[in-house]
Enzyme design. Structure first.
Site, PDB file in Angstrom:
ATOM      1  N   SER A  35       0.809  -1.225   0.000  1.00  0.00           N
ATOM      2  CA  SER A  35       0.000   0.000   0.000  1.00  0.00           C
ATOM      3  C   SER A  35       0.837   1.267   0.000  1.00  0.00           C
ATOM      4  O   SER A  35       0.365   2.316  -0.456  1.00  0.00           O
ATOM      5  CB  SER A  35      -0.949   0.006   1.197  1.00  0.00           C
ATOM      6  N   HIS A 263      -0.103   6.669   5.535  1.00  0.00           N
ATOM      7  CA  HIS A 263       0.235   6.332   4.149  1.00  0.00           C
ATOM      8  C   HIS A 263       0.448   7.621   3.364  1.00  0.00           C
ATOM      9  O   HIS A 263      -0.043   8.682   3.756  1.00  0.00           O
ATOM     10  CB  HIS A 263      -0.885   5.519   3.493  1.00  0.00           C
TER      11      HIS A 263
END
Length: 283
Positions: A35, A263
């Site tokens: 990810s 992220h």
């Protein structure tokens, strides 16, 4: 001090033995990874494999556009670990093929960012969230010591042979390819920024040291396998989740820009793409 010098030497060696980096318009580029590479929730999320939460503005897409590839295959997928390089990966929206299946004899460029899910680094960061500071809240770093050993470093070191084997397997499938192992960004500044990001100073420093050790391991294994290493930790310094929404490249637990917690956001993907483009172009 000695450890810092050793880490610096490792990075220099990794760069020095990296395959010659000269991107051309004829590149056949395959992007592998988890990810941190796919860009979950970063607009726009694209098909196929929607369950992988892959953005058309992740660093691989931006790199492919910048270097003008002849062909580009992005198979990065949220939740991936090293075993998903070799076997189908289940997602919330169905199964996707092994990532190595995207490689071919004509592949000339590969980036691979993998390993964080093998050791559970994202979950580890979230476990250290502490809404109540000491003495009410407890530091989390002590939870990861067993028999005098740091369990995260044990897990990190256990990953070394898998990464060396992975690079060898990529090379076997794509013997013409220049291979680059991609590191992870900066997730915490020294001391953290409690309460903006509710991780107390001691734990923020522990997270920082753990990620630095992980990136050092990636650089060392890339060097051992004869692959290039792309450092994302250095360029993202000063763009961590503690910085302002207009500056940060990695979102905190409550994101201000479209991205999953801890992220990269779109700004981060642009910054990381600059590092990748420079590396594969030999700049």
């Amino acid at each position: 001090m000695i450890r810092s010098v050793i880490a610096a030497i490792v990075l220099v060696v990794a760069i020095a033995i990296a395959p010659p980096a000269h991107a051309s318009a004829g590149e056949v580029y395959v992007a592998l990874g988890d990810s941190a590479a796919s860009g979950p929730l970063v607009p726009d999320q694209v098909l196929p494999d929607l369950g992988c939460w892959r953005s058309n503005r992740n660093y691989a897409h931006l790199t492919a556009k910048a270097i003008g590839t002849a062909a580009f295959r992005d198979v990065t997928c949220s939740g991936a670990d090293t075993k998903d390089m070799y076997q189908p990966q289940g997602t919330e929206l169905g199964s996707v093929p092994p990532q190595l299946d995207a490689l071919s004899q004509d592949t000339t460029l590969v980036t691979v960012q993998i390993g964080a899910n093998d050791v559970g680094l994202t979950g580890f960061i979230e476990d250290c969230l502490n809404l109540l500071p000491p003495p009410v809240g407890d530091a989390c770093n002590d939870d990861y010591m067993e028999n005098g050993q740091d369990t995260w470093r044990v897990k990190t070191d256990a990953l070394r042979p898998k990464l060396t084997a992975l690079v060898a397997d990529i090379r076997a499938r794509s013997p013409q390819a220049r291979i680059f192992v991609v590191g992870y960004g900066t997730y915490a500044p020294p001391g953290g920024c409690y309460p903006r990001v509710p991780i107390i100073r001691k734990d923020a420093d522990y997270i920082r040291a753990t990620l630095m050790y992980f990136n050092q391991m990636l650089a060392e294994q890339a060097a051992e396998a004869g692959a290039g290493f792309i450092d994302l930790q250095t360029p993202s310094t000063g763009h961590d989740p503690c910085t302002s929404p207009g500056t940060r490249w990695i979102e905190p637990y409550v994101p201000a820009s479209p991205a999953t917690p801890f992220h990269p956001n779109a700004r981060g993907m642009r910054g990381f793409a600059d590092a990748v483009i420079a590396a594969v172009s030999g700049v």
